[in-house]
Write a protein that holds these residues in place. Structure first.
Motif, short mmCIF file in Angstrom:
data_model
loop_
_atom_site.label_atom_id
_atom_site.label_comp_id
_atom_site.label_asym_id
_atom_site.label_seq_id
_atom_site.Cartn_x
_atom_site.Cartn_y
_atom_site.Cartn_z
N GLU A 21 0.84 -1.20 0.00
CA GLU A 21 0.00 0.00 0.00
C GLU A 21 0.87 1.26 0.00
OE1 GLU A 21 -3.24 0.39 -0.08
OE2 GLU A 21 -4.16 -1.50 0.54
N LEU A 24 2.42 1.89 -3.46
CA LEU A 24 1.45 2.48 -4.38
C LEU A 24 1.25 3.96 -4.08
CD1 LEU A 24 0.66 0.03 -6.02
CD2 LEU A 24 -1.72 0.54 -5.53
N GLN A 25 1.13 4.29 -2.81
CA GLN A 25 0.96 5.68 -2.41
C GLN A 25 2.14 6.53 -2.88
OE1 GLN A 25 -1.65 6.98 -0.76
NE2 GLN A 25 -0.81 9.01 -0.35
N VAL A 28 4.37 5.82 -5.26
CA VAL A 28 4.42 5.88 -6.72
C VAL A 28 3.43 6.92 -7.24
CG1 VAL A 28 3.81 4.58 -8.83
CG2 VAL A 28 5.29 3.54 -7.08
N GLY A 29 2.25 6.93 -6.65
CA GLY A 29 1.25 7.90 -7.07
C GLY A 29 1.71 9.33 -6.84
N GLU A 30 2.20 9.57 -5.63
CA GLU A 30 2.61 10.94 -5.29
C GLU A 30 3.80 11.41 -6.12
OE1 GLU A 30 1.12 10.75 -0.65
OE2 GLU A 30 3.26 10.91 -1.10
N PHE A 68 2.50 10.28 -10.66
CA PHE A 68 1.24 10.24 -11.37
C PHE A 68 0.92 11.52 -12.12
CE2 PHE A 68 -2.71 8.05 -12.10
CZ PHE A 68 -2.32 6.74 -11.92
N ALA A 124 -0.46 1.05 -11.74
CA ALA A 124 0.07 0.19 -10.69
C ALA A 124 -1.08 -0.50 -9.99
CB ALA A 124 0.87 1.02 -9.69
N TRP A 125 -0.86 -1.78 -9.66
CA TRP A 125 -1.94 -2.51 -9.00
C TRP A 125 -1.39 -3.57 -8.05
CZ3 TRP A 125 -0.80 -3.09 -14.22
CH2 TRP A 125 -0.47 -4.37 -14.67
#
Lengths: 103, 103, 103
Positions: free
Chosen positions: A67, A70-71, A73-75, A78, A85-86
């Motif tokens: 988790e 993912l957070q 990578v997003g910040e 994105f 990403a999953w």
């Protein structure tokens, strides 16, 4: 017995390779695989960037670390890069049963 | 929060590439990845066709679209081509949280 | 209706290719895909072996066969080779509905 873990898959532009490896390591991922892939993204505005070789990263970590990856990578990516990403719940072969030193 | 979606994976003969992309688009897939792979199929009669490079398609869509893609792939290709396709439930990084335009 | 099956993914050194195919076949896998990948393992002591091209095997089998493949892979390779393997529950397109001969 196998161990329930979380598979993180990230597909993104090749130029982000070193930065992505750094994120994976920061969250405790000790192994990963990278596969060349091609793709087409969902953002019309960035379609031309998304053509050509991309990289598909996979690593297996505990769910909480997944988790956080993912957070992160997003910040980090994105807003300016093509990235998807999953997370998938998987049952992993445990190394410690077979004389391996992985936990 | 991540979003639960369905990952569609399709492995098939390279010559079906454009037709497969058309099916994915028809069901609303706006992004996908394609990876070269090799394989061996389960149909003795088509083993020779299945040797050599194949393509592995991945796209992430809502569950209902995923079911429709599988149905469509089956009806279109299963009788005459080597194809295997499967669905995996995954948790996807949401773009809208990070300034992306993906929903 | 799709059929619930288990996807077995094994990432390991390229030199184990034939041995891995033999294990998959022994447990009834009639089809598989192999993708070239690169990676970095979690064992410091074997890091140099793990660099360079690796192979990512995928096959879809009933759950019990999947567990046996993982057990067999662990016993055969884990002590001496870099290998990671995991199981994912997936919904597979059924061939018998579409005139295919796969069950």
């Amino acid at each position: 017995m196998n161990k329930t873990m979380t598979l993180v898959t990230i597909v993104t532009e090749g130029l982000l390779k070193e930065q992505l490896i750094a994120i994976l390591r920061r969250h405790g991922a000790t192994g990963f695989t990278i596969t060349r892939t091609e793709g087409e993204g969902s953002r019309g505005i960035r379609a031309s960037d998304w053509e050509g070789p991309n990289l598909r990263f996979e690593c297996i970590v505990p769910h909480e670390a997944a988790e956080q990856i993912l957070q992160d990578v997003g910040e980090t990516f994105f807003e300016n890069y093509s990235v998807i990403a999953w997370l998938t719940e998987v049952a992993v072969l445990r190394g410690d049963k077979f004389g391996g030193d992985r936990k």
